[in-house]
Design an enzyme around this catalytic site. Structure first.
Site, PDB file in Angstrom:
ATOM      1  N   HIS A 273       1.780  38.099  38.525  1.00 48.24           N
ATOM      2  CA  HIS A 273       1.066  37.085  39.293  1.00 48.24           C
ATOM      3  C   HIS A 273       1.397  35.667  38.875  1.00 48.24           C
ATOM      4  O   HIS A 273       0.892  34.718  39.461  1.00 48.24           O
ATOM      5  CB  HIS A 273      -0.440  37.312  39.144  1.00 48.24           C
ATOM      6  CG  HIS A 273      -0.940  37.146  37.734  1.00 48.24           C
ATOM      7  ND1 HIS A 273      -0.509  37.935  36.697  1.00 48.24           N
ATOM      8  CD2 HIS A 273      -1.818  36.271  37.187  1.00 48.24           C
ATOM      9  CE1 HIS A 273      -1.116  37.571  35.577  1.00 48.24           C
ATOM     10  NE2 HIS A 273      -1.912  36.556  35.844  1.00 48.24           N
ATOM     11  N   CYS A 274       2.251  35.505  37.845  1.00 52.85           N
ATOM     12  CA  CYS A 274       2.503  34.157  37.317  1.00 52.85           C
ATOM     13  C   CYS A 274       3.972  33.758  37.328  1.00 52.85           C
ATOM     14  O   CYS A 274       4.355  32.793  37.981  1.00 52.85           O
ATOM     15  CB  CYS A 274       1.968  34.048  35.880  1.00 52.85           C
ATOM     16  SG  CYS A 274       0.166  34.023  35.758  1.00 52.85           S
ATOM     17  N   ILE A 275       4.807  34.479  36.586  1.00 46.77           N
ATOM     18  CA  ILE A 275       6.168  34.020  36.324  1.00 46.77           C
ATOM     19  C   ILE A 275       7.003  33.840  37.592  1.00 46.77           C
ATOM     20  O   ILE A 275       7.714  32.842  37.725  1.00 46.77           O
ATOM     21  CB  ILE A 275       6.875  34.963  35.337  1.00 46.77           C
ATOM     22  CG1 ILE A 275       6.066  35.082  34.043  1.00 46.77           C
ATOM     23  CG2 ILE A 275       8.278  34.442  35.020  1.00 46.77           C
ATOM     24  CD1 ILE A 275       5.805  33.758  33.354  1.00 46.77           C
ATOM     25  N   ILE A 277       6.003  33.027  40.460  1.00 47.60           N
ATOM     26  CA  ILE A 277       5.320  32.175  41.431  1.00 47.60           C
ATOM     27  C   ILE A 277       5.025  30.782  40.889  1.00 47.60           C
ATOM     28  O   ILE A 277       5.388  29.765  41.500  1.00 47.60           O
ATOM     29  CB  ILE A 277       4.006  32.849  41.891  1.00 47.60           C
ATOM     30  CG1 ILE A 277       4.328  34.176  42.603  1.00 47.60           C
ATOM     31  CG2 ILE A 277       3.207  31.928  42.800  1.00 47.60           C
ATOM     32  CD1 ILE A 277       3.114  34.988  42.970  1.00 47.60           C
ATOM     33  N   ASP A 278       4.377  30.709  39.726  1.00 50.64           N
ATOM     34  CA  ASP A 278       3.861  29.427  39.243  1.00 50.64           C
ATOM     35  C   ASP A 278       4.913  28.337  39.088  1.00 50.64           C
ATOM     36  O   ASP A 278       4.665  27.183  39.484  1.00 50.64           O
ATOM     37  CB  ASP A 278       3.125  29.631  37.918  1.00 50.64           C
ATOM     38  CG  ASP A 278       1.889  30.502  38.062  1.00 50.64           C
ATOM     39  OD1 ASP A 278       1.596  30.905  39.203  1.00 50.64           O
ATOM     40  OD2 ASP A 278       1.227  30.777  37.057  1.00 50.64           O
TER      41      ASP A 278
END
Length: 436
Positions: A273-275, A277-278
């Site tokens: 959910h992070c790498i 996208i963020d």
């Protein structure tokens, strides 16, 4: 920035607060568990009736919170609902809704906007609102604040607003909500202090940021750092293979240095959910506002997004070495989640790899102790649902090539001993193992 008006907002209203957590997923649910344990009166608000009904019946839907924990917090007074009327009774509202990327690569703030409008209609005076959804710098004050003020309340006068980036690491048995430091930045100093006091009631260490933009940027820096370093070792994995260098041994040697180096490892791509996208939030913001590219992020994205295709080519090479073509060969993928020892499939690199192999004519099968049915198309197409192999031993015998994509503990206890495996995680040993 909103003008500071110290003393007009109660900065100490934290003990046993009435809290509404909006969004009951991988971020919101573990967070509210600690709130309940600290004595706060918590209501979970989610738009999914299925999630709400499941929680109220004592069933969890995420890895890090078990049914026993749900029973514990229900007994302490927790309940969940789809009715936004609970907002009006809250002392504090914490927003944990998803912020994915849209198809054009821009941050999709649709869920944040919807919650902001809902809060603008229902907030009452002296409420603390904290946005935890990851986004680009400036979102809290420029985008979210006008929405929550639409009902007439004003931040710094009769409303507190802050941003606190989530730092949830699903499956981490060492660092959870309570012992992971919490960064908090408010629109005003009073907002910051009110949020710090609230989080300090159930988190061991709370770190004050200068403001909301600094708190927003901190999360992006953390994950951009990881994204770029993962891309570095992924690119090194490619040319190290061509040069006949064992990169895994190189990393083992390099990490013996007690300063100035942190080990990162190659793999079949990045997920979660992070790498994936963020860092793109930051890249998009730099391009949209400053009109030049954030080249490190864009290059890292290019390298990491290309790894599934590279893995597919390595699989093709391995089959060729055995005198087999990809077309018609059975490829067994072991572990299709984005991370080891959890069931979370979000942005898993197994998806583009499976699609590439299917396009090359392979018979793609999978085994994963945490996933029974896998939608390898990732678009909800019922025709693309794959049922996992139930018997690992027979699945291994029937496969033309076995590919370890995720290092689940079930694969590290000897189950793959003596099996020829293409190991993309560098966790297996033996003469039959070929590493990425």
């Amino acid at each position: 920035m909103t003008e500071e008006r110290d003393g007009q907002v109660n900065a100490s209203k934290t003990s046993g607060e009435s809290v509404v957590v909006v969004g009951l997923g991988y971020v919101g649910l573990p967070l509210l568990v600690e709130m309940v344990r600290a004595g706060h009166r918590v209501i979970g608000l989610d738009r999914s009736a299925a999630v709400v009904d499941s929680l109220n019946a004592g069933r969890s839907h995420i890895d890090d919170v078990g049914d026993a924990t749900i029973a514990e917090i229900l007994a302490a007074g927790f309940r969940s609902t789809v009715d936004a009327a609970c907002i009006a009774e809250a002392d504090t509202v914490v927003v944990c809704v998803p912020t994915p990327l849209s198809r054009d690569g821009a941050p999709d703030l649709g869920a944040v906007e919807g919650v902001g409008r809902m809060l603008g209609e229902r907030l009452t005076s002296d409420t603390l609102v904290v946005l935890e959804s990851t986004t680009y710098p400036g979102t809290t004050e420029e985008f979210f604040q006008p929405l929550v003020e639409a009902g007439g309340l004003r931040v710094g006068e009769n409303l507190c607003l802050a941003f606190s980036p989530e730092r949830v690491d699903p499956g981490n048995r060492v660092y959870g909500i309570r012992n992971t430091p919490k960064v908090v930045g408010g629109v005003t100093t009073t907002c910051t202090q009110r949020a710090v006091d609230f989080y300090a009631s159930f988190i061991d260490t709370v770190v004050s940021a200068k403001g909301t933009r600094e708190a927003e940027m901190a999360k992006l820096l953390e994950n951009t750092y990881r994204h770029i370093n993962i891309a570095l070792v992924n690119e090194m994995a490619r040319f190290s293979h061509e040069l006949g260098i064992d990169l895994w041994n190189v990393i083992d040697c390099a990490k013996t240095k007690p300063f100035g180096f942190q080990a990162f490892y190659p793999g079949p791509g990045v997920g979660g959910h992070c790498i994936p996208i963020d860092p793109n939030y930051l890249s998009h913001t730099v391009q949209a506002r400053l009109h030049y590219p954030f080249r490190f992020v864009e290059l890292a994205q290019e390298v990491n997004a290309g790894m599934p295709n590279y893995v597919a080519r390595r699989i093709q090479d391995r089959l060729n070495d055995d005198g087999k073509a990809v077309r018609g060969s059975t490829v067994l993928l072991l572990g299709v989640t984005y991370k080891a020892n959890i069931a979370d499939e979000r942005e898993s690199p197994a998806v583009p790899l499976a699609l590439k192999l299917e396009a090359m004519g392979a018979d793609v099968r999978f085994h994963d102790p945490y996933v029974d049915v896998w939608n390898a198309a990732e678009h909800g197409d019922p025709q693309r649902l794959l049922k996992g192999e139930q018997n690992l031993s027979s699945a291994l015998r029937e496969a033309d090539i076995v590919v370890l994509l995720q290092a689940h503990r079930e694969y590290l206890d000897g189950a793959l001993d003596g099996v020829g495996v293409f190991d993309t995680r560098g966790v297996l040993a033996g003469s039959e193992v070929v590493r990425l």
